[in-house]
Design a protein around this motif. Structure first.
Motif, PDB file in Angstrom:
ATOM      1  N   ALA A  55     -38.018  16.860  -6.373  1.00  0.00           N
ATOM      2  CA  ALA A  55     -36.847  17.358  -6.636  1.00  0.00           C
ATOM      3  C   ALA A  55     -36.599  18.176  -5.236  1.00  0.00           C
ATOM      4  CB  ALA A  55     -36.510  18.063  -7.800  1.00  0.00           C
ATOM      5  N   ALA A  56     -37.276  18.941  -4.709  1.00  0.00           N
ATOM      6  CA  ALA A  56     -36.865  19.840  -3.416  1.00  0.00           C
ATOM      7  C   ALA A  56     -36.806  18.959  -2.504  1.00  0.00           C
ATOM      8  CB  ALA A  56     -38.095  20.983  -3.576  1.00  0.00           C
ATOM      9  N   HIS A  57     -37.811  18.184  -2.174  1.00  0.00           N
ATOM     10  CA  HIS A  57     -37.517  17.051  -1.002  1.00  0.00           C
ATOM     11  C   HIS A  57     -36.331  16.406  -1.032  1.00  0.00           C
ATOM     12  CE1 HIS A  57     -37.757  13.017   0.322  1.00  0.00           C
ATOM     13  NE2 HIS A  57     -38.471  13.510   1.337  1.00  0.00           N
ATOM     14  N   ASN A  58     -35.854  15.877  -2.245  1.00  0.00           N
ATOM     15  CA  ASN A  58     -34.758  14.973  -2.211  1.00  0.00           C
ATOM     16  C   ASN A  58     -33.479  15.933  -2.167  1.00  0.00           C
ATOM     17  OD1 ASN A  58     -36.030  12.755  -2.731  1.00  0.00           O
ATOM     18  ND2 ASN A  58     -35.707  12.696  -4.982  1.00  0.00           N
ATOM     19  N   HIS A  59     -33.391  17.037  -2.594  1.00  0.00           N
ATOM     20  CA  HIS A  59     -32.303  18.115  -2.232  1.00  0.00           C
ATOM     21  C   HIS A  59     -32.189  18.265  -0.722  1.00  0.00           C
ATOM     22  CE1 HIS A  59     -29.875  21.521  -2.561  1.00  0.00           C
ATOM     23  NE2 HIS A  59     -30.411  22.108  -1.615  1.00  0.00           N
ATOM     24  N   ALA A  60     -33.422  18.327   0.160  1.00  0.00           N
ATOM     25  CA  ALA A  60     -33.268  18.704   1.587  1.00  0.00           C
ATOM     26  C   ALA A  60     -32.793  17.012   2.231  1.00  0.00           C
ATOM     27  CB  ALA A  60     -34.762  19.026   1.820  1.00  0.00           C
ATOM     28  N   LEU A  61     -33.317  16.030   1.795  1.00  0.00           N
ATOM     29  CA  LEU A  61     -32.996  14.766   2.189  1.00  0.00           C
ATOM     30  C   LEU A  61     -31.525  14.666   1.969  1.00  0.00           C
ATOM     31  CD1 LEU A  61     -33.607  12.068   3.296  1.00  0.00           C
ATOM     32  CD2 LEU A  61     -34.513  11.377   1.185  1.00  0.00           C
ATOM     33  N   SER A 117     -24.755  15.183   6.153  1.00  0.00           N
ATOM     34  CA  SER A 117     -24.632  15.709   7.478  1.00  0.00           C
ATOM     35  C   SER A 117     -24.341  14.526   8.490  1.00  0.00           C
ATOM     36  CB  SER A 117     -25.505  16.839   8.067  1.00  0.00           C
ATOM     37  OG  SER A 117     -26.660  16.329   8.309  1.00  0.00           O
ATOM     38  N   GLY A 118     -24.825  13.340   8.059  1.00  0.00           N
ATOM     39  CA  GLY A 118     -24.912  12.241   9.070  1.00  0.00           C
ATOM     40  C   GLY A 118     -26.118  12.332   9.795  1.00  0.00           C
ATOM     41  N   GLY A 119     -27.076  12.865   9.442  1.00  0.00           N
ATOM     42  CA  GLY A 119     -28.376  13.052  10.196  1.00  0.00           C
ATOM     43  C   GLY A 119     -28.236  14.015  11.074  1.00  0.00           C
ATOM     44  N   GLU A 120     -27.137  14.880  10.966  1.00  0.00           N
ATOM     45  CA  GLU A 120     -26.970  15.838  12.264  1.00  0.00           C
ATOM     46  C   GLU A 120     -27.470  17.300  12.096  1.00  0.00           C
ATOM     47  OE1 GLU A 120     -25.446  15.098  15.013  1.00  0.00           O
ATOM     48  OE2 GLU A 120     -25.063  13.070  14.608  1.00  0.00           O
ATOM     49  N   SER A 121     -27.831  17.748  10.746  1.00  0.00           N
ATOM     50  CA  SER A 121     -28.538  19.125  10.429  1.00  0.00           C
ATOM     51  C   SER A 121     -29.742  19.124  10.894  1.00  0.00           C
ATOM     52  CB  SER A 121     -28.172  19.356   8.870  1.00  0.00           C
ATOM     53  OG  SER A 121     -28.884  18.571   8.078  1.00  0.00           O
ATOM     54  N   ASP A 122     -30.318  20.248  10.835  1.00  0.00           N
ATOM     55  CA  ASP A 122     -31.756  20.518  11.146  1.00  0.00           C
ATOM     56  C   ASP A 122     -32.655  20.329   9.869  1.00  0.00           C
ATOM     57  OD1 ASP A 122     -34.280  21.285  11.632  1.00  0.00           O
ATOM     58  OD2 ASP A 122     -33.491  23.310  12.524  1.00  0.00           O
ATOM     59  N   TRP A 123     -33.164  18.891   9.741  1.00  0.00           N
ATOM     60  CA  TRP A 123     -34.083  18.456   8.537  1.00  0.00           C
ATOM     61  C   TRP A 123     -35.041  19.365   8.423  1.00  0.00           C
ATOM     62  CZ3 TRP A 123     -38.867  16.893   8.452  1.00  0.00           C
ATOM     63  CH2 TRP A 123     -39.564  16.481   9.876  1.00  0.00           C
ATOM     64  N   VAL A 124     -35.725  20.065   9.609  1.00  0.00           N
ATOM     65  CA  VAL A 124     -36.933  20.550   9.401  1.00  0.00           C
ATOM     66  C   VAL A 124     -36.634  21.777   8.542  1.00  0.00           C
ATOM     67  CG1 VAL A 124     -38.818  22.028  10.426  1.00  0.00           C
ATOM     68  CG2 VAL A 124     -37.993  19.751  11.199  1.00  0.00           C
ATOM     69  N   ALA A 125     -35.558  22.578   9.068  1.00  0.00           N
ATOM     70  CA  ALA A 125     -35.178  23.819   8.346  1.00  0.00           C
ATOM     71  C   ALA A 125     -34.811  23.613   6.814  1.00  0.00           C
ATOM     72  CB  ALA A 125     -33.956  24.482   8.898  1.00  0.00           C
ATOM     73  N   GLU A 126     -34.063  22.407   6.694  1.00  0.00           N
ATOM     74  CA  GLU A 126     -33.720  21.951   5.395  1.00  0.00           C
ATOM     75  C   GLU A 126     -35.175  21.792   4.219  1.00  0.00           C
ATOM     76  OE1 GLU A 126     -30.974  21.895   3.783  1.00  0.00           O
ATOM     77  OE2 GLU A 126     -29.282  21.414   5.421  1.00  0.00           O
ATOM     78  N   VAL A 127     -35.989  21.059   4.895  1.00  0.00           N
ATOM     79  CA  VAL A 127     -37.442  20.939   4.015  1.00  0.00           C
ATOM     80  C   VAL A 127     -38.193  22.272   4.068  1.00  0.00           C
ATOM     81  CG1 VAL A 127     -38.906  20.113   5.827  1.00  0.00           C
ATOM     82  CG2 VAL A 127     -38.946  19.155   3.437  1.00  0.00           C
ATOM     83  N   ASP A 128     -38.080  23.007   5.079  1.00  0.00           N
ATOM     84  CA  ASP A 128     -39.028  24.083   4.728  1.00  0.00           C
ATOM     85  C   ASP A 128     -38.339  25.209   3.788  1.00  0.00           C
ATOM     86  OD1 ASP A 128     -40.453  23.490   6.999  1.00  0.00           O
ATOM     87  OD2 ASP A 128     -39.767  24.890   8.494  1.00  0.00           O
ATOM     88  N   ARG A 129     -37.148  25.168   3.648  1.00  0.00           N
ATOM     89  CA  ARG A 129     -36.421  26.063   2.702  1.00  0.00           C
ATOM     90  C   ARG A 129     -36.753  25.445   1.061  1.00  0.00           C
ATOM     91  NH1 ARG A 129     -31.161  26.555   0.317  1.00  0.00           N
ATOM     92  NH2 ARG A 129     -30.433  24.582   1.208  1.00  0.00           N
ATOM     93  N   ALA A 130     -36.628  24.158   1.084  1.00  0.00           N
ATOM     94  CA  ALA A 130     -36.719  23.789   0.039  1.00  0.00           C
ATOM     95  C   ALA A 130     -38.412  23.517  -0.670  1.00  0.00           C
ATOM     96  CB  ALA A 130     -36.423  22.350  -0.069  1.00  0.00           C
ATOM     97  N   MET A 131     -39.387  23.430  -0.066  1.00  0.00           N
ATOM     98  CA  MET A 131     -40.484  23.608  -0.294  1.00  0.00           C
ATOM     99  C   MET A 131     -41.204  25.127  -0.283  1.00  0.00           C
ATOM    100  SD  MET A 131     -41.408  20.388  -0.825  1.00  0.00           S
ATOM    101  CE  MET A 131     -40.620  19.103  -0.458  1.00  0.00           C
ATOM    102  N   SER A 132     -40.595  26.112   0.469  1.00  0.00           N
ATOM    103  CA  SER A 132     -40.846  27.413   0.276  1.00  0.00           C
ATOM    104  C   SER A 132     -40.763  27.890  -1.189  1.00  0.00           C
ATOM    105  CB  SER A 132     -40.212  28.388   1.290  1.00  0.00           C
ATOM    106  OG  SER A 132     -40.812  27.994   2.719  1.00  0.00           O
ATOM    107  N   PHE A 133     -39.356  27.328  -1.562  1.00  0.00           N
ATOM    108  CA  PHE A 133     -38.944  27.590  -2.865  1.00  0.00           C
ATOM    109  C   PHE A 133     -40.169  27.243  -4.088  1.00  0.00           C
ATOM    110  CE2 PHE A 133     -36.891  26.816  -6.995  1.00  0.00           C
ATOM    111  CZ  PHE A 133     -36.266  27.782  -7.236  1.00  0.00           C
ATOM    112  N   VAL A 134     -40.548  26.161  -3.809  1.00  0.00           N
ATOM    113  CA  VAL A 134     -41.424  25.611  -4.777  1.00  0.00           C
ATOM    114  C   VAL A 134     -42.756  26.364  -4.533  1.00  0.00           C
ATOM    115  CG1 VAL A 134     -42.794  23.383  -5.462  1.00  0.00           C
ATOM    116  CG2 VAL A 134     -40.556  23.007  -4.757  1.00  0.00           C
TER     117      VAL A 134
END
Length: 254
Positions: free
Chosen positions: A168-174, A180-197
């Motif tokens: 669920a966290a991965h899919n939220h970040a994805l 964003s059309g692939g423009e946002s920082d995906w590393v930051a997105e997934v870092d935040r999501a996985m840190s929550f888990v």
């Protein structure tokens, strides 16, 4: 190109040339975007790619599979990564790191990933197919976690819950990255999501799992038992609890 010519193409490690596979994917998406998924046939795809039907089925069991050509590799990479652990690492963090591999796979081809996302949203059949792919990732994570949590009373339950949380966290970040059309920082997105888990379910020093509400690192929860008459007024009972908690805090500070 004839079927005979296709069969005579050079092979790499026993597999057909990747270029043909990529040509099929490119042809399929060109037609999907032009005509729509339902209106495009396998014959249309192979005709545009300049190959025969046999070549298509060499790579893809069905038309839906050409929309998700990279997930078999993703599952294989995830499985290999999970099995590479030493057994000493936090299993929740390790599962989260395995999920990162999947998002990195999407990020390798941002234009293709965004096109697929937009196509999938329009075609109910593709959404259902995608859910089956997601289930396979979740099943792979749960299998790993069941092994790591073996012997714990809540092992199977914890494994299933954590696996679902990681997915669920991965899919939220994805989805955030795709929107964003692939423009946002995906590393930051997934870092935040996985840190929550990890913060919610990860192992704490000493082997405990999960954080105790109101307790800091290294602290323990105190249990206070109050004995009072049933006829005692509520205010006196509250006073007794406050007094007991005060004594417990004083003991801890000393």
């Amino acid at each position: 190109m004839s079927e005979k010519e296709e069969q005579d193409q050079p092979m790499n490690d026993g597999q057909p040339k990747p270029a043909m596979r990529e040509a099929l994917v490119a042809a399929a998406f060109e037609l999907f975007l032009e005509r729509g998924f339902e209106q495009t046939t396998i014959d249309d795809i192979v005709s545009l790619a300049g190959v025969g039907r046999r070549s298509f089925f060499r790579y893809f069991p069905a038309k839906e599979d050409v929309v998700f050509p990279d997930h078999e590799r993703g599952l294989a990479d995830m499985t290999e990564f999970l099995e590479s652990g030493t057994g000493e690492e936090d299993p929740v963090r390790h599962a989260g790191d395995a999920a990162r591999l999947v998002l990195r796979m999407y990020a390798e081809q941002p234009s293709f990933s965004v096109q697929r996302y937009r196509l999938t949203r329009k075609v109910p059949g593709l959404r259902a197919y995608e859910l089956s792919v997601v289930w396979r990732y979740e099943h792979t994570l749960a299998h790993y976690l069941r092994g790591r949590f073996a012997g714990r009373p809540d092992g199977p339950l914890r494994a299933d819950v954590v696996a679902a949380a990681v997915v669920a966290a991965h899919n939220h970040a994805l989805r955030a990255w795709l929107r964003s059309g692939g423009e946002s920082d995906w590393v930051a997105e997934v870092d935040r999501a996985m840190s929550f888990v990890t913060d919610t379910w990860g192992e704490r020093p000493g082997g405990g799992g999960g954080a105790s509400e109101g307790a800091g690192p290294g602290e323990r929860d105190d249990v206070v038992v109050l004995v009072a008459s049933r006829r005692a007024p509520l205010w006196r009972m509250v006073q007794g609890i406050e007094s007991a908690l005060g004594d417990a805090r004083q003991i801890r500070q000393d």
